[in-house]
Motif scaffolding. Structure first.
Motif, PDB file in Angstrom:
ATOM      1  N   MET A  26       0.833  -1.204   0.000  1.00 31.56           N
ATOM      2  CA  MET A  26       0.000   0.000   0.000  1.00 31.56           C
ATOM      3  C   MET A  26       0.867   1.252   0.000  1.00 31.56           C
ATOM      4  O   MET A  26       0.568   2.226  -0.697  1.00 31.56           O
ATOM      5  CB  MET A  26      -0.941  -0.019   1.208  1.00 31.56           C
ATOM      6  N   VAL A  27       1.944   1.241   0.781  1.00 33.25           N
ATOM      7  CA  VAL A  27       2.861   2.382   0.808  1.00 33.25           C
ATOM      8  C   VAL A  27       3.525   2.548  -0.553  1.00 33.25           C
ATOM      9  O   VAL A  27       3.684   3.670  -1.049  1.00 33.25           O
ATOM     10  CB  VAL A  27       3.910   2.194   1.927  1.00 33.25           C
ATOM     11  N   TRP A  28       3.908   1.456  -1.150  1.00 40.53           N
ATOM     12  CA  TRP A  28       4.593   1.486  -2.438  1.00 40.53           C
ATOM     13  C   TRP A  28       3.735   2.173  -3.496  1.00 40.53           C
ATOM     14  O   TRP A  28       4.227   2.963  -4.297  1.00 40.53           O
ATOM     15  CB  TRP A  28       4.902   0.054  -2.869  1.00 40.53           C
ATOM     16  N   PHE A  29       2.431   1.866  -3.511  1.00 42.33           N
ATOM     17  CA  PHE A  29       1.565   2.404  -4.558  1.00 42.33           C
ATOM     18  C   PHE A  29       0.874   3.709  -4.162  1.00 42.33           C
ATOM     19  O   PHE A  29       0.459   4.465  -5.032  1.00 42.33           O
ATOM     20  CB  PHE A  29       0.507   1.369  -4.949  1.00 42.33           C
ATOM     21  N   ALA A  30       0.738   4.007  -2.885  1.00 38.01           N
ATOM     22  CA  ALA A  30      -0.028   5.180  -2.472  1.00 38.01           C
ATOM     23  C   ALA A  30       0.819   6.416  -2.227  1.00 38.01           C
ATOM     24  O   ALA A  30       0.355   7.532  -2.463  1.00 38.01           O
ATOM     25  CB  ALA A  30      -0.823   4.858  -1.211  1.00 38.01           C
ATOM     26  N   LEU A  31       2.034   6.245  -1.745  1.00 34.81           N
ATOM     27  CA  LEU A  31       2.852   7.405  -1.390  1.00 34.81           C
ATOM     28  C   LEU A  31       3.768   7.808  -2.546  1.00 34.81           C
ATOM     29  O   LEU A  31       4.240   6.950  -3.296  1.00 34.81           O
ATOM     30  CB  LEU A  31       3.712   7.089  -0.163  1.00 34.81           C
ATOM     31  N   PRO A  32       4.047   9.094  -2.650  1.00 38.35           N
ATOM     32  CA  PRO A  32       5.058   9.528  -3.626  1.00 38.35           C
ATOM     33  C   PRO A  32       6.460   9.256  -3.068  1.00 38.35           C
ATOM     34  O   PRO A  32       6.993  10.018  -2.272  1.00 38.35           O
ATOM     35  CB  PRO A  32       4.786  11.031  -3.767  1.00 38.35           C
ATOM     36  N   LEU A  33       7.039   8.133  -3.446  1.00 36.94           N
ATOM     37  CA  LEU A  33       8.291   7.676  -2.837  1.00 36.94           C
ATOM     38  C   LEU A  33       9.474   8.576  -3.168  1.00 36.94           C
ATOM     39  O   LEU A  33      10.460   8.601  -2.426  1.00 36.94           O
ATOM     40  CB  LEU A  33       8.583   6.242  -3.270  1.00 36.94           C
ATOM     41  N   ASP A  34       9.408   9.312  -4.281  1.00 39.01           N
ATOM     42  CA  ASP A  34      10.543  10.164  -4.654  1.00 39.01           C
ATOM     43  C   ASP A  34      10.680  11.347  -3.717  1.00 39.01           C
ATOM     44  O   ASP A  34      11.778  11.859  -3.518  1.00 39.01           O
ATOM     45  CB  ASP A  34      10.376  10.661  -6.089  1.00 39.01           C
ATOM     46  N   GLY A  35       9.593  11.773  -3.091  1.00 41.92           N
ATOM     47  CA  GLY A  35       9.641  12.941  -2.233  1.00 41.92           C
ATOM     48  C   GLY A  35       9.922  12.628  -0.778  1.00 41.92           C
ATOM     49  O   GLY A  35      10.045  13.533   0.043  1.00 41.92           O
ATOM     50  N   ILE A  36      10.023  11.347  -0.409  1.00 37.66           N
ATOM     51  CA  ILE A  36      10.227  10.967   0.984  1.00 37.66           C
ATOM     52  C   ILE A  36      11.696  10.617   1.206  1.00 37.66           C
ATOM     53  O   ILE A  36      12.254   9.750   0.528  1.00 37.66           O
ATOM     54  CB  ILE A  36       9.338   9.769   1.363  1.00 37.66           C
ATOM     55  N   THR A  37      12.309  11.319   2.146  1.00 48.39           N
ATOM     56  CA  THR A  37      13.701  11.030   2.484  1.00 48.39           C
ATOM     57  C   THR A  37      13.791  10.670   3.962  1.00 48.39           C
ATOM     58  O   THR A  37      13.019  11.152   4.787  1.00 48.39           O
ATOM     59  CB  THR A  37      14.605  12.243   2.205  1.00 48.39           C
ATOM     60  N   VAL A  38      14.722   9.786   4.266  1.00 44.89           N
ATOM     61  CA  VAL A  38      14.977   9.362   5.639  1.00 44.89           C
ATOM     62  C   VAL A  38      16.369   9.851   6.012  1.00 44.89           C
ATOM     63  O   VAL A  38      17.336   9.621   5.273  1.00 44.89           O
ATOM     64  CB  VAL A  38      14.880   7.824   5.766  1.00 44.89           C
ATOM     65  N   LEU A  39      16.472  10.518   7.156  1.00 46.42           N
ATOM     66  CA  LEU A  39      17.745  11.064   7.602  1.00 46.42           C
ATOM     67  C   LEU A  39      18.257  10.223   8.776  1.00 46.42           C
ATOM     68  O   LEU A  39      17.616  10.149   9.818  1.00 46.42           O
ATOM     69  CB  LEU A  39      17.571  12.528   8.041  1.00 46.42           C
ATOM     70  N   VAL A  40      19.413   9.553   8.587  1.00 47.54           N
ATOM     71  CA  VAL A  40      20.016   8.708   9.613  1.00 47.54           C
ATOM     72  C   VAL A  40      21.458   9.142   9.798  1.00 47.54           C
ATOM     73  O   VAL A  40      22.265   9.051   8.865  1.00 47.54           O
ATOM     74  CB  VAL A  40      19.943   7.209   9.225  1.00 47.54           C
ATOM     75  N   ASP A  41      21.789   9.615  10.998  1.00 52.60           N
ATOM     76  CA  ASP A  41      23.155  10.048  11.336  1.00 52.60           C
ATOM     77  C   ASP A  41      23.707  11.056  10.327  1.00 52.60           C
ATOM     78  O   ASP A  41      24.865  10.960   9.897  1.00 52.60           O
ATOM     79  CB  ASP A  41      24.102   8.851  11.455  1.00 52.60           C
ATOM     80  N   GLY A  42      22.880  11.987   9.928  1.00 48.65           N
ATOM     81  CA  GLY A  42      23.340  13.022   9.017  1.00 48.65           C
ATOM     82  C   GLY A  42      23.321  12.632   7.558  1.00 48.65           C
ATOM     83  O   GLY A  42      23.568  13.449   6.688  1.00 48.65           O
ATOM     84  N   GLU A  43      23.049  11.382   7.242  1.00 52.40           N
ATOM     85  CA  GLU A  43      22.994  10.938   5.851  1.00 52.40           C
ATOM     86  C   GLU A  43      21.536  10.859   5.411  1.00 52.40           C
ATOM     87  O   GLU A  43      20.672  10.384   6.136  1.00 52.40           O
ATOM     88  CB  GLU A  43      23.649   9.564   5.706  1.00 52.40           C
ATOM     89  N   SER A  44      21.283  11.299   4.210  1.00 47.06           N
ATOM     90  CA  SER A  44      19.935  11.348   3.675  1.00 47.06           C
ATOM     91  C   SER A  44      19.725  10.189   2.698  1.00 47.06           C
ATOM     92  O   SER A  44      20.560   9.950   1.821  1.00 47.06           O
ATOM     93  CB  SER A  44      19.719  12.686   2.964  1.00 47.06           C
ATOM     94  N   TYR A  45      18.614   9.468   2.870  1.00 47.93           N
ATOM     95  CA  TYR A  45      18.278   8.346   1.997  1.00 47.93           C
ATOM     96  C   TYR A  45      16.901   8.602   1.392  1.00 47.93           C
ATOM     97  O   TYR A  45      15.965   8.956   2.087  1.00 47.93           O
ATOM     98  CB  TYR A  45      18.242   7.027   2.763  1.00 47.93           C
TER      99      TYR A  45
END
Length: 129
Positions: A26-45
């Protein structure tokens, strides 16, 4: 017993994996994945990059492990709460019985003394003395 317990745990894990995979789909098809970033220890994914190839498998395993951890923690909290409730209920019943014993003790003593007195009188009447 152990066999049925392990079978139940396996079924529960399978159901949890199915639920997590449905939520991930559901997340794969419903959310705009290109606009979501995860920040871990200063690194952005970027989430779109994480959900391709082996990253998707790793995220799926992490999600299943997190759900299992949450379910086990919730069950543990319920068991501990029921245990504390049972201890509190037992303590309350014990205190109620102790207070009832304090109130009833004089009446029980008077009843016992009257019973002894009447028993001795019957014994002396039966012997004719």
């Amino acid at each position: 017993m152990i066999k049925s317990l392990s079978r139940g745990a396996a079924i529960l894990l399978l159901v949890l994996a199915a639920v997590v995979s449905v939520v991930m789909a559901m997340v794969w098809f419903a959310l705009p994945l290109d606009g979501i970033t995860v920040l871990v220890d200063g690194e952005s994914y970027v989430l779109a990059d994480l959900l391709h190839g082996p990253g998707a498998v790793v995220l799926f395993l992490i999600a299943v492990a997190a759900v299992v951890f949450v379910v086990v923690a919730a069950m543990t909290m319920v068991v501990v709460a029921i245990g504390f409730g049972a201890v509190g209920l037992a303590f309350g019943l014990l205190m109620a019985a102790a207070s009832l014993a304090l109130v009833a003790a004089p009446f029980a003593l008077i009843g016992w003394l009257l019973w002894r007195l009447l028993r001795e009188r019957r014994g002396s009447l039966a012997t004719g003395a």
